[in-house]
Scaffold this motif. Sequence first.
Motif, PDB file in Angstrom:
ATOM      1  N   LEU A 227      -3.209   8.149   4.872  1.00  0.00           N
ATOM      2  CA  LEU A 227      -3.264   6.873   4.158  1.00  0.00           C
ATOM      3  C   LEU A 227      -1.914   6.480   3.574  1.00  0.00           C
ATOM      4  N   VAL A 228      -1.120   7.465   3.183  1.00  0.00           N
ATOM      5  CA  VAL A 228       0.221   7.162   2.665  1.00  0.00           C
ATOM      6  C   VAL A 228       1.074   6.521   3.755  1.00  0.00           C
ATOM      7  N   LYS A 229       0.964   7.056   4.968  1.00  0.00           N
ATOM      8  CA  LYS A 229       1.722   6.453   6.069  1.00  0.00           C
ATOM      9  C   LYS A 229       1.244   5.039   6.358  1.00  0.00           C
ATOM     10  N   ALA A 239       1.439  -2.352  -1.585  1.00  0.00           N
ATOM     11  CA  ALA A 239       1.916  -1.522  -2.691  1.00  0.00           C
ATOM     12  C   ALA A 239       0.764  -1.087  -3.588  1.00  0.00           C
ATOM     13  N   GLU A 240      -0.206  -1.976  -3.794  1.00  0.00           N
ATOM     14  CA  GLU A 240      -1.349  -1.646  -4.646  1.00  0.00           C
ATOM     15  C   GLU A 240      -2.206  -0.559  -4.003  1.00  0.00           C
ATOM     16  N   ALA A 241      -2.461  -0.677  -2.693  1.00  0.00           N
ATOM     17  CA  ALA A 241      -3.243   0.352  -2.000  1.00  0.00           C
ATOM     18  C   ALA A 241      -2.500   1.686  -1.983  1.00  0.00           C
ATOM     19  N   PHE A 242      -1.189   1.635  -1.819  1.00  0.00           N
ATOM     20  CA  PHE A 242      -0.378   2.845  -1.826  1.00  0.00           C
ATOM     21  C   PHE A 242      -0.477   3.551  -3.177  1.00  0.00           C
ATOM     22  N   ARG A 243      -0.459   2.762  -4.259  1.00  0.00           N
ATOM     23  CA  ARG A 243      -0.566   3.341  -5.594  1.00  0.00           C
ATOM     24  C   ARG A 243      -1.936   3.988  -5.808  1.00  0.00           C
ATOM     25  N   ARG A 244      -2.986   3.311  -5.358  1.00  0.00           N
ATOM     26  CA  ARG A 244      -4.330   3.866  -5.542  1.00  0.00           C
ATOM     27  C   ARG A 244      -4.521   5.179  -4.771  1.00  0.00           C
ATOM     28  N   VAL A 245      -3.956   5.252  -3.583  1.00  0.00           N
ATOM     29  CA  VAL A 245      -4.074   6.481  -2.779  1.00  0.00           C
ATOM     30  C   VAL A 245      -3.390   7.640  -3.490  1.00  0.00           C
TER      31      VAL A 245
END
Length: 254
Positions: A227-229, A239-245
Amino acid sequence: MGFDPRDWSRASRPRQERVTSNVEALLAENDALRREVMRLTRELDLLRRPQHQPPVADPARISREQALQWGEALAGQPGWSSLRQGALEALIVRLNRLGFPGHLTLQQRLDRLVSGLGTDLLSAVGGKATKKSTAVLAAFALYGVRASEWLDEDPKRVVLDLQQQLQQSEARRRGRRTRTDQRKTDQRKTDQRTPDEPWGSRVAALAVLGLEAGASAEAIKQAHRRLVKRHHPDMGGSAEAFRRVNEAYQRLMA
């Protein structure tokens, strides 16, 4: 010695100087200058000419044939029959809202990331929406600018990820329960939680990573890497999804 009036009259007359001019030489020089100006004008026109030529249009980043091939590849994967066109269209809208800013359409979002990408994509899939074309659009909504790599190299994974996203959407829709059901569920989770970690926060973190209760540490790490990739802002993710992951992973691994 006396004054001679003749001498006075000669001295008082203005002295005349002889002026010479060569008309032919001046005309020849003028003609040479005119020819030089004409030569310089021609050279200047040659230098300016490429700037006035019509610009050559850039080739389309996504062709019609490429979009058709992606749709056919997705249709041949396991789990394709479980995907519904209406659900895929709703998924595109939801993924767009999760991005920043949330009011952009898929075309606008892709055009911001790579100039012309969204426009070329919409032109390639055509005006008539089908399940295959909608699935291709959903892949770009999910993966961003890297969608073409996933569609080319691993269409099976694309179908699985779309299935997972749709299942999560369905779970959220069914999550609108009555207050009585909610209290019963919360009581059951409270009975099962461990002393040193709240059950609700762990379940929420697992849901962010697309995992179920009881997932192993290795499964959590693999889901986090994947998910980070996908959501990394430098790769076109949210950016928001990256932070939540990242927050979910840190909560689970703490």
